[in-house]
Structure formats: structure tokens, C-alpha cells
Design a protein around this motif. Structure first.
Motif, PDB file in Angstrom:
ATOM      1  N   ASN A   1       2.349 -10.162 -10.119  1.00  0.00           N
ATOM      2  CA  ASN A   1       1.050  -9.545 -10.370  1.00  0.00           C
ATOM      3  C   ASN A   1       1.200  -8.048 -10.660  1.00  0.00           C
ATOM      4  OD1 ASN A   1      -1.664 -10.101 -10.550  1.00  0.00           O
ATOM      5  ND2 ASN A   1      -1.782 -10.936  -8.479  1.00  0.00           N
ATOM      6  N   LEU A   2       2.007  -7.393  -9.816  1.00  0.00           N
ATOM      7  CA  LEU A   2       2.151  -5.931  -9.961  1.00  0.00           C
ATOM      8  C   LEU A   2       2.946  -5.575 -11.215  1.00  0.00           C
ATOM      9  CD1 LEU A   2       2.707  -5.069  -6.212  1.00  0.00           C
ATOM     10  CD2 LEU A   2       0.766  -4.388  -7.644  1.00  0.00           C
ATOM     11  N   MET A   3       3.925  -6.417 -11.564  1.00  0.00           N
ATOM     12  CA  MET A   3       4.688  -6.144 -12.799  1.00  0.00           C
ATOM     13  C   MET A   3       3.750  -6.182 -14.005  1.00  0.00           C
ATOM     14  SD  MET A   3       7.937  -8.550 -11.926  1.00  0.00           S
ATOM     15  CE  MET A   3       8.760  -8.520 -13.496  1.00  0.00           C
ATOM     16  N   MET A   4       2.862  -7.191 -14.012  1.00  0.00           N
ATOM     17  CA  MET A   4       1.936  -7.318 -15.139  1.00  0.00           C
ATOM     18  C   MET A   4       0.905  -6.191 -15.097  1.00  0.00           C
ATOM     19  SD  MET A   4       1.410 -11.397 -15.530  1.00  0.00           S
ATOM     20  CE  MET A   4       1.862 -12.224 -14.023  1.00  0.00           C
ATOM     21  N   ALA A   5       0.448  -5.858 -13.880  1.00  0.00           N
ATOM     22  CA  ALA A   5      -0.569  -4.805 -13.750  1.00  0.00           C
ATOM     23  C   ALA A   5      -0.040  -3.480 -14.283  1.00  0.00           C
ATOM     24  CB  ALA A   5      -0.985  -4.663 -12.286  1.00  0.00           C
ATOM     25  N   GLY A   6       1.247  -3.222 -14.066  1.00  0.00           N
ATOM     26  CA  GLY A   6       1.803  -1.922 -14.458  1.00  0.00           C
ATOM     27  C   GLY A   6       2.199  -1.841 -15.923  1.00  0.00           C
ATOM     28  N   ALA A   7       2.252  -2.994 -16.601  1.00  0.00           N
ATOM     29  CA  ALA A   7       2.865  -3.033 -17.942  1.00  0.00           C
ATOM     30  C   ALA A   7       2.174  -2.138 -18.963  1.00  0.00           C
ATOM     31  CB  ALA A   7       2.890  -4.475 -18.448  1.00  0.00           C
TER      32      ALA A   7
ATOM     33  N   GLY B   1      -3.311  -9.443 -12.342  1.00  0.00           N
ATOM     34  CA  GLY B   1      -2.575  -8.253 -12.801  1.00  0.00           C
ATOM     35  C   GLY B   1      -2.662  -8.081 -14.306  1.00  0.00           C
ATOM     36  N   SER B   2      -2.499  -9.187 -15.051  1.00  0.00           N
ATOM     37  CA  SER B   2      -2.500  -9.042 -16.509  1.00  0.00           C
ATOM     38  C   SER B   2      -3.913  -8.789 -17.034  1.00  0.00           C
ATOM     39  CB  SER B   2      -1.860 -10.258 -17.186  1.00  0.00           C
ATOM     40  OG  SER B   2      -2.495 -11.436 -16.800  1.00  0.00           O
ATOM     41  N   ILE B   3      -4.922  -9.423 -16.428  1.00  0.00           N
ATOM     42  CA  ILE B   3      -6.297  -9.169 -16.904  1.00  0.00           C
ATOM     43  C   ILE B   3      -6.650  -7.697 -16.648  1.00  0.00           C
ATOM     44  CG2 ILE B   3      -8.726  -9.867 -16.794  1.00  0.00           C
ATOM     45  CD1 ILE B   3      -7.892 -12.485 -15.563  1.00  0.00           C
TER      46      ILE B   3
ATOM     47  N   LEU C   1      -1.341  -9.669   0.192  1.00  0.00           N
ATOM     48  CA  LEU C   1      -0.307  -8.821  -0.419  1.00  0.00           C
ATOM     49  C   LEU C   1      -0.676  -8.485  -1.868  1.00  0.00           C
ATOM     50  CD1 LEU C   1       2.746 -10.802   0.973  1.00  0.00           C
ATOM     51  CD2 LEU C   1       2.066  -8.502   1.688  1.00  0.00           C
ATOM     52  N   HIS C   2      -1.281  -9.459  -2.559  1.00  0.00           N
ATOM     53  CA  HIS C   2      -1.725  -9.215  -3.939  1.00  0.00           C
ATOM     54  C   HIS C   2      -2.793  -8.109  -3.924  1.00  0.00           C
ATOM     55  CE1 HIS C   2      -0.092 -13.111  -5.622  1.00  0.00           C
ATOM     56  NE2 HIS C   2      -0.105 -13.381  -4.334  1.00  0.00           N
ATOM     57  N   ILE C   3      -3.748  -8.273  -2.995  1.00  0.00           N
ATOM     58  CA  ILE C   3      -4.874  -7.325  -2.918  1.00  0.00           C
ATOM     59  C   ILE C   3      -4.365  -5.928  -2.554  1.00  0.00           C
ATOM     60  CG2 ILE C   3      -7.049  -6.813  -1.683  1.00  0.00           C
ATOM     61  CD1 ILE C   3      -7.275  -9.296  -3.457  1.00  0.00           C
ATOM     62  N   ALA C   4      -3.498  -5.869  -1.509  1.00  0.00           N
ATOM     63  CA  ALA C   4      -2.990  -4.561  -1.074  1.00  0.00           C
ATOM     64  C   ALA C   4      -2.202  -3.905  -2.211  1.00  0.00           C
ATOM     65  CB  ALA C   4      -2.112  -4.733   0.166  1.00  0.00           C
ATOM     66  N   GLY C   5      -1.418  -4.701  -2.924  1.00  0.00           N
ATOM     67  CA  GLY C   5      -0.613  -4.155  -4.020  1.00  0.00           C
ATOM     68  C   GLY C   5      -1.490  -3.567  -5.116  1.00  0.00           C
ATOM     69  N   LEU C   6      -2.535  -4.315  -5.502  1.00  0.00           N
ATOM     70  CA  LEU C   6      -3.414  -3.821  -6.571  1.00  0.00           C
ATOM     71  C   LEU C   6      -4.209  -2.605  -6.094  1.00  0.00           C
ATOM     72  CD1 LEU C   6      -4.569  -7.261  -8.038  1.00  0.00           C
ATOM     73  CD2 LEU C   6      -3.014  -5.605  -9.112  1.00  0.00           C
TER      74      LEU C   6
END
Ligand code: UD1
Length: 421
Positions: A168-174, A99-101, A125-130
């Protein structure tokens, strides 16, 4: 290779302060990629899992150095190297660095983390979320290739409240334009800590600790100093050690509400607990009582990471207990080691029936996962006679020199090289 030698049967007395939480520090280290400024993580625990995460950060071109207890991380230059299986194999939770990368570089490549001793550890769940954030994901011979060039904020509904997928999603959205909403988010205290860390860097995360988390993306995040929360599982482990071995122990540097699910169950075993603002004292003078049913679940229910240590206590209880493990399908491996000590435990699928015995006896034991290893230490300290515990490297993943902490409380436990007597 090292082993622990434990001469059991000594009640524990004294005070102990718990370390900073591994499971809070790990995602916080990963989140340092979100800024090109330096971040200082205060009182970062010195653990094998932290070392493994630092290795990943350095592999990506970030600098990470300890100055005393503080870890300084600078991710000014991030290179898109593939995070290979040598690195992901050491740390299954490495996946939540995606997520952060992605947030920072819009591309990421990581080897599939695979399964581990306590279960399959799928990453669907990580994959589906991203994918919900419009990341294109392909598997190229075990390397997960993520293209986030068209990434955008969205409402993402998790089928299960996974801790790592939420992080992961929190970092991805930041750093994304607009608002990312995570529905059915995990509510663990470590999620709140990550949100506070992102906000300390200038981010806009709200709702952490509840089931709906909103992340309003910002253009840029800045460096900060941050001290992660205390380790609730280490606190729980020390408390179970006192419950099993007997004595009176004060565990300091805790957040009482974080360990409520643990302290309430310890009371059921007959231990007396006195909870203060940031400490808890346990007094245990009699044989523990059985717990009719102990069931793990997501926070605020009883944590799966405390299930093995509680089993060590219940192995000595008067009466029979039933333990139901709802999170990981293979988390009773350590029970065969407890059986070598005279414990009577029957396991079928996700249920263990523990018929308490009055005494455990020392034995030669092997830890094969982190919390199962901690359970062996707890059992060995309560048992009669000497135990030798191999597989200490698993315990070192999550406890800063467990033998030092327990020795401070009066336990007879030492670490030796496996070749030494
Ligand atoms: C985190 C903790 C770990 C703890 C666990 C549950 C860290 C570094 N680790 O792990 O110590 O035991 O929470 O409290 O914080 N699952 C899927 N698909 C996925 C992701 C998870 O099916 O994509 C399943 C897992 O197999 C497991 C359950 O969901 O059965 C819980 O996993 P999750 O909450 O994701 O745990 P972790 O974040 O891996």
C-alpha cells in the motif's frame, strides 16, 4: 456448486509448471491505477481472487480484459466510487488498493474488509502507514474515507512487516513529491515484484527485498508489459502433494530461492530434492518423518500459506510434530477435517501437535479457506479410498483448476457439480 472427488493412494509422477503468483498479480493489478496508459499483465492467473480484483477495478471505471493469458488494464478514467462491502468481502486484501487510488486521485472510499476464516485481518498498519503520509482517515459507518489532499512523502515505520501495508505504502508514494521511506518493510518476493513493476512503469523504488524501501515519487508513470513472478505457494503445494502421496515430480517455473524455506523443511521429512536453475525435483518413496518444530513467520522463514499443506504431510509422518502458527490466529480450522480422515491433531491456540499415523482414509470433507482446502486435496490424494471435498470455491481463489494439475501427475481427481453423482 462443485465438489472434488479424489480416489487416493496413487503416487505422483511427471512434470508440472507453476502458474503466475496470485499474491504478486493482485497488487500489480491494483498498481495499474497509477498510470492512465494501458498495462498488459502477461500470464495473469485465472483465479477467483483475480476476478474479484478485476471487479473492483471495473467498479472504479477502469477497463480490464483478458486476451488469451494476458490481462490488459486501462485506468484512463478513475471514478471515486465507494468500494462497497460486496466487493471487499470477496477479497480481504482489497484494502491495499487504497495506496494506488490515493496516489492517483488523492481521495479514496472503501468498506472495511472485515475478518475471514483464518483470522481478524485488522488494517491498523495500513491506516497508520497512510496517516504517516498525512492522509486524513475517518470511518463513516464502516466506510473508510481517505482524504489525501495534503498527502506528502515521509519516513513511515511499520510496527510489523505487513506485506499488504508495505505494498500500500509503495503505491501511495509512487506519485508523491519527494522520498517515501518504509522502515521495517516486508521482504517477501512479491514486494520485490511490485517494486520491479512500478519501476517498469517509470517509477523509482529501491531497497525492495530489504527492510528499508525508498520510493522516490515521479510526476507520471507510463504503461508497460509485465510478467509477474511464479507462484511459490503453488510450487510448494505440488511438492507437498508428492511428499505425502509419494512418487517423483519435477516442478518447473520456480525461483529456487523463493521456496528455500519450503524445500529445506521437505528435506527434513526425508524427501529427496534436487534443485536446478528454475525447477526442483522431489522424490519420496518412504513414509515422511516428523518435524520436531515447524514455525511460520515472515519471509524468508517458513510461510504461513504452506502451513496447512505441510500439516497434511506430517499427519502421515512417523513420530510427532509441533506446528506453531505465528501470523494468523485462526489458521488450524482445516485440522478438524483431517481428523475425519484419521489424523491425530491437537490444537491449542496457535500450536498444533500432530501425531503421525501410518494411513489416512478417504472421507467427506469441507474446505473453508484457500490453503486449508489445498491441504485437504493433498491429504485426500495420499489417503486410502475416496474423498469428496466440498467448498471448492475457496480452493479456486488461488489454484487454477487444481484437479487438472494433479491429474497431470497421475492423481485420480475430478470436479463435478454437487448435484451430480
Ligand atoms: C499477504 C498474503 C497472504 C499471506 C500473508 C502473510 C496477499 C494477497 N496475501 O496477506 O497470502 O498469508 O501476506 O505472508 O499477498 N496485520 C495487522 N494489521 C494490519 C495488517 C496486518 O495486525 O494492518 C497482521 C495480520 O493480521 C497478520 C499479520 O499482520 O497476523 C500478517 O499480515 P500481512 O503481512 O499484512 O498479510 P496480508 O498482506 O494480508
Amino acid at each position: 456448486m462443485q465438489k472434488l472427488i479424489v480416489d487416493g493412494g496413487n503416487p505422483l509422477f511427471g512434470e508440472i509448471s507453476v502458474q503466475t503468483a496470485k499474491n504478486a498479480a493482485l497488487p500489480i493489478i491494483a498498481a495499474c491505477i497509477l498510470t492512465d496508459d494501458t498495462v498488459v499483465i502477461e500470464k495473469c492467473p485465472r483465479l477467483k481472487d483475480i476476478d474479484a480484483m478485476i471487479d473492483i477495478m471495473r467498479h472504479l471505471g477502469c477497463s480490464a480484459e483478458f486476451n488469451g493469458d494476458d490481462l490488459s488494464i486501462c485506468c484512463r478514467d478513475v471514478s471515486l466510487n465507494v468500494i462497497n462491502s460486496d466487493l471487499t468481502g470477496k477479497l480481504r486484501s482489497s484494502i491495499f488498493i487504497l495506496g494506488s487510488i490515493l496516489s492517483r486521485c488523492r481521495r479514496a472510499y472503501i468498506s472495511h474488509p472485515g475478518g475471514c476464516e483464518i483470522g481478524l485481518r485488522p488494517i491498523d498498519l495500513h491506516i497508520a502507514g497512510l496517516k504517516g503520509l498525512s492522509v486524513k482517515i475517518a470511518d463513516d459507518c464502516g466506510v473508510i474515507c481517505c482524504d489525501g489532499s495534503e498527502m506528502k512523502s515521509a519516513v513511515v515505520n511499520l510496527d510489523f512487516a505487513s506485506v499488504g501495508a508495505t505494498e500500500n505504502l509503495m503505491m501511495a508514494g509512487a506519485l508523491l513529491d519527494g522520498e517515501t521511506v518504509i522502515v521495517n518493510a516486508a521482504r517477501e518476493p512479491e514486494i520485490v515484484d511490485l517494486a520491479e513493476f512500478i519501476n517498469a512503469m517509470g517509477g523509482k523504488v529501491s531497497g525492495a527485498g530489504g527492510s528499508i524501501i525508498k520510493v522516490n515519487g515521479v510526476k507520471k508513470l507510463h504503461g508497460c508489459r509485465y510478467r509477474p513472478m511464479p507462484d511459490r505457494i503453488c510450487a510448494g503445494t505440488y511438492l507437498t502433494a508428492a511428499a505425502a502421496a509419494g512418487g517423483c515430480v519435477t516442478v518447473k517455473n520456480i525461483v529456487p530461492e523463493h521456496i528455500f524455506g519450503i524445500t529445506e523443511r521437505l528435506k527434513k521429512t526425508g524427501a529427496r530434492l534436487s534443485v536446478r536453475r528454475d525447477s526442483v525435483r522431489i522424490t519420496s518413496s518412504a513414509r515422511p518423518r516428523a518435524i520436531h518444530k515447524l514455525e511460520t513467520n515472515v519471509y524468508p522463514a517458513f510461510p504461513t500459506d504452506m502451513q496447512p499443506q505441510f500439516c497434511a504431510v506430517l499427519a502421515l509422518a512417523s513420530g510427532s510434530s509441533v506446528i506453531v502458527e505465528n501470523l494468523f490466529e485462526n489458521r488450524f480450522g482445516y485440522t478438524s477435517e483431517l481428523s475425519k480422515m484419521g489424523a491425530t491433531i491437537t490444537v491449542k491456540d496457535r500450536v498444533a501437535v500432530v501425531r503421525g499415523v501410518p494411513k489416512l482414509r478417504g472421507a467427506v470433507l469441507k474446505a473453508s479457506d484457500l490453503r486449508g482446502g489445498a491441504a485437504l486435496v493433498v491429504a485426500a490424494m495420499a489417503a486410502e479410498g475416496r474423498s469428496v471435498i466440498y467448498g471448492v470455491e475457496h480452493i479456486d481463489r488461488g489454484y487454477e483448476y487444481i484437479e487438472k494439475a494433479m491429474t497431470e501427475l497421475g492423481a485420480k481427481i475430478r470436479r463435478v457439480n454437487t448435484d451430480d453423482l
